[in-house]
Design a protein around this motif. Sequence first.
Motif, PDB file in Angstrom:
ATOM      1  N   ASP A 147      -4.807  -1.601  -5.054  1.00 20.65           N
ATOM      2  CA  ASP A 147      -4.733  -0.011  -4.928  1.00 20.65           C
ATOM      3  C   ASP A 147      -5.161   0.067  -3.358  1.00 20.65           C
ATOM      4  OD1 ASP A 147      -4.172   2.771  -4.838  1.00 20.65           O
ATOM      5  OD2 ASP A 147      -5.540   3.067  -6.381  1.00 20.65           O
ATOM      6  N   VAL A 148      -4.194   0.244  -2.413  1.00 16.76           N
ATOM      7  CA  VAL A 148      -4.328   0.531  -1.124  1.00 16.76           C
ATOM      8  C   VAL A 148      -3.785   1.707  -0.628  1.00 16.76           C
ATOM      9  CG1 VAL A 148      -3.936  -0.827   1.164  1.00 16.76           C
ATOM     10  CG2 VAL A 148      -4.921  -2.058  -0.686  1.00 16.76           C
ATOM     11  N   ILE A 149      -4.263   2.139   0.401  1.00 20.47           N
ATOM     12  CA  ILE A 149      -3.737   3.279   1.318  1.00 20.47           C
ATOM     13  C   ILE A 149      -3.681   3.064   2.701  1.00 20.47           C
ATOM     14  CG2 ILE A 149      -4.241   5.620   2.085  1.00 20.47           C
ATOM     15  CD1 ILE A 149      -5.460   6.561  -0.818  1.00 20.47           C
ATOM     16  N   ASN A 150      -2.589   3.171   3.356  1.00 22.20           N
ATOM     17  CA  ASN A 150      -2.154   3.128   4.639  1.00 22.20           C
ATOM     18  C   ASN A 150      -2.131   4.473   5.224  1.00 22.20           C
ATOM     19  OD1 ASN A 150      -2.381   0.388   4.548  1.00 22.20           O
ATOM     20  ND2 ASN A 150      -0.360   0.152   3.671  1.00 22.20           N
ATOM     21  N   ILE A 151      -2.828   4.934   6.308  1.00 26.71           N
ATOM     22  CA  ILE A 151      -2.622   6.175   6.529  1.00 26.71           C
ATOM     23  C   ILE A 151      -1.581   6.182   7.644  1.00 26.71           C
ATOM     24  CG2 ILE A 151      -3.879   8.195   7.836  1.00 26.71           C
ATOM     25  CD1 ILE A 151      -6.320   7.298   6.754  1.00 26.71           C
ATOM     26  N   GLN A 152      -0.449   7.286   7.485  1.00 28.28           N
ATOM     27  CA  GLN A 152       0.602   7.098   8.584  1.00 28.28           C
ATOM     28  C   GLN A 152       0.344   8.509   9.494  1.00 28.28           C
ATOM     29  OE1 GLN A 152       1.586   4.135   7.767  1.00 28.28           O
ATOM     30  NE2 GLN A 152       3.696   4.388   7.053  1.00 28.28           N
ATOM     31  N   GLY A 153       0.751   8.384  10.771  1.00 33.45           N
ATOM     32  CA  GLY A 153       0.611   9.303  11.725  1.00 33.45           C
ATOM     33  C   GLY A 153       2.016  10.129  11.535  1.00 33.45           C
TER      34      GLY A 153
ATOM     35  N   PHE B 220       9.524  15.823  12.514  1.00 29.92           N
ATOM     36  CA  PHE B 220       8.541  15.119  12.607  1.00 29.92           C
ATOM     37  C   PHE B 220       8.874  13.594  12.661  1.00 29.92           C
ATOM     38  CE2 PHE B 220       6.309  18.578  10.295  1.00 29.92           C
ATOM     39  CZ  PHE B 220       5.108  18.629  11.063  1.00 29.92           C
ATOM     40  N   CYS B 221       8.087  12.708  13.331  1.00 29.49           N
ATOM     41  CA  CYS B 221       8.256  11.292  13.510  1.00 29.49           C
ATOM     42  C   CYS B 221       7.122  10.711  12.922  1.00 29.49           C
ATOM     43  CB  CYS B 221       8.638  10.833  14.949  1.00 29.49           C
ATOM     44  SG  CYS B 221       9.062   9.129  14.729  1.00 29.49           S
ATOM     45  N   VAL B 222       7.299   9.614  12.300  1.00 33.08           N
ATOM     46  CA  VAL B 222       6.150   8.934  11.538  1.00 33.08           C
ATOM     47  C   VAL B 222       5.857   7.901  12.351  1.00 33.08           C
ATOM     48  CG1 VAL B 222       5.644   7.878   9.281  1.00 33.08           C
ATOM     49  CG2 VAL B 222       7.009   9.615   9.095  1.00 33.08           C
TER      50      VAL B 222
ATOM     51  N   GLY C 266       0.598  -1.368   0.041  1.00 32.51           N
ATOM     52  CA  GLY C 266      -0.064  -0.128  -0.065  1.00 32.51           C
ATOM     53  C   GLY C 266       0.710   1.434   0.072  1.00 32.51           C
ATOM     54  N   SER C 267       0.232   2.334  -0.240  1.00 34.27           N
ATOM     55  CA  SER C 267       1.118   3.699  -0.189  1.00 34.27           C
ATOM     56  C   SER C 267       0.512   4.519   0.698  1.00 34.27           C
ATOM     57  CB  SER C 267       0.843   4.221  -1.583  1.00 34.27           C
ATOM     58  OG  SER C 267      -0.276   4.381  -2.047  1.00 34.27           O
ATOM     59  N   PRO C 268       1.308   5.516   1.182  1.00 33.08           N
ATOM     60  CA  PRO C 268       0.879   6.091   2.496  1.00 33.08           C
ATOM     61  C   PRO C 268       0.016   7.561   2.120  1.00 33.08           C
ATOM     62  CG  PRO C 268       3.087   6.454   2.077  1.00 33.08           C
ATOM     63  CD  PRO C 268       2.521   5.461   1.070  1.00 33.08           C
TER      64      PRO C 268
ATOM     65  N   GLY D  28       8.030   5.694   6.414  1.00 33.92           N
ATOM     66  CA  GLY D  28       7.949   4.531   7.163  1.00 33.92           C
ATOM     67  C   GLY D  28       7.852   4.734   8.724  1.00 33.92           C
ATOM     68  N   TYR D  29       7.385   3.810   9.337  1.00 32.17           N
ATOM     69  CA  TYR D  29       7.221   3.928  10.933  1.00 32.17           C
ATOM     70  C   TYR D  29       8.898   4.098  11.428  1.00 32.17           C
ATOM     71  CZ  TYR D  29       2.296   2.431  11.450  1.00 32.17           C
ATOM     72  OH  TYR D  29       1.298   2.410  11.393  1.00 32.17           O
ATOM     73  N   GLY D  30       9.090   5.149  12.188  1.00 28.44           N
ATOM     74  CA  GLY D  30      10.172   5.299  12.908  1.00 28.44           C
ATOM     75  C   GLY D  30      11.064   6.391  11.777  1.00 28.44           C
ATOM     76  N   SER D  31      10.613   6.757  11.006  1.00 29.67           N
ATOM     77  CA  SER D  31      11.397   7.734  10.150  1.00 29.67           C
ATOM     78  C   SER D  31      11.130   9.059  10.761  1.00 29.67           C
ATOM     79  CB  SER D  31      10.655   8.019   8.457  1.00 29.67           C
ATOM     80  OG  SER D  31      10.830   6.909   7.977  1.00 29.67           O
ATOM     81  N   THR D  32      12.263   9.925  10.850  1.00 29.11           N
ATOM     82  CA  THR D  32      12.127  11.254  11.077  1.00 29.11           C
ATOM     83  C   THR D  32      12.502  12.063   9.686  1.00 29.11           C
ATOM     84  OG1 THR D  32      14.319  11.361  11.820  1.00 29.11           O
ATOM     85  CG2 THR D  32      12.901  10.515  13.375  1.00 29.11           C
TER      86      THR D  32
END
Length: 189
Positions: A147-153, A120-122, A67-69, A100-104
């Motif tokens: 075609d999938v979306i993943n919502i990242q914080g 920011f941190c993801v 999926g894409s964010p 990706g998770y943990g990315s700054t």
Amino acid sequence: MASRVEKYLAHLDQLSGGREPRFFPVESTKQGLRGVTEIVYDNLPDGLLTALTYGLSLAEHPDWQHGSPELCLSVNSTNVTWAHAVGFLAEQLRGTCPFGYGSTIDFGERIVPESEMTAFCVFAPLVLGRGDYLGIDVGVQGHEGHDVINIQGMYPIHEAERQFINEHGPEAFWKSDWEPADVLRRPAI
């Protein structure tokens, strides 16, 4: 048949209980890609400004296998500049940053004048349940593949926190004593 963006907005409508957001377009700087849109909800949930993007997922990145964010920010503020910062990053970094998770992500300056945060941190979105942010099917007829979306914080952080996460990983930071939505807080480490 609903379009990709209509499917995404329908998902957000369901999550927000039909609350009407504000939309802010961010012009594209990427040839062949449409712009990014900031979708901003005031006081949702109570007391928070919640902003999501649409348009980041139109790009491609080799890390996006399942999926894409799109991005989601929830902060205890009424300043829409927070949303604009996330929309700007989504547009500028799409295709190059995996989010990706943990990315700054170093914003390079104060994100808003009243806060000392510059990065920011993801991670997983603050205000959404797992079933609400993962695996959102936005596929349309005629589209090849899934075609999938993943919502990242997106979490605003201080420069010292960004450096700490980069050196020690996000889990060590997450265990520290901090309030993720408080944009006026002191550094947690």
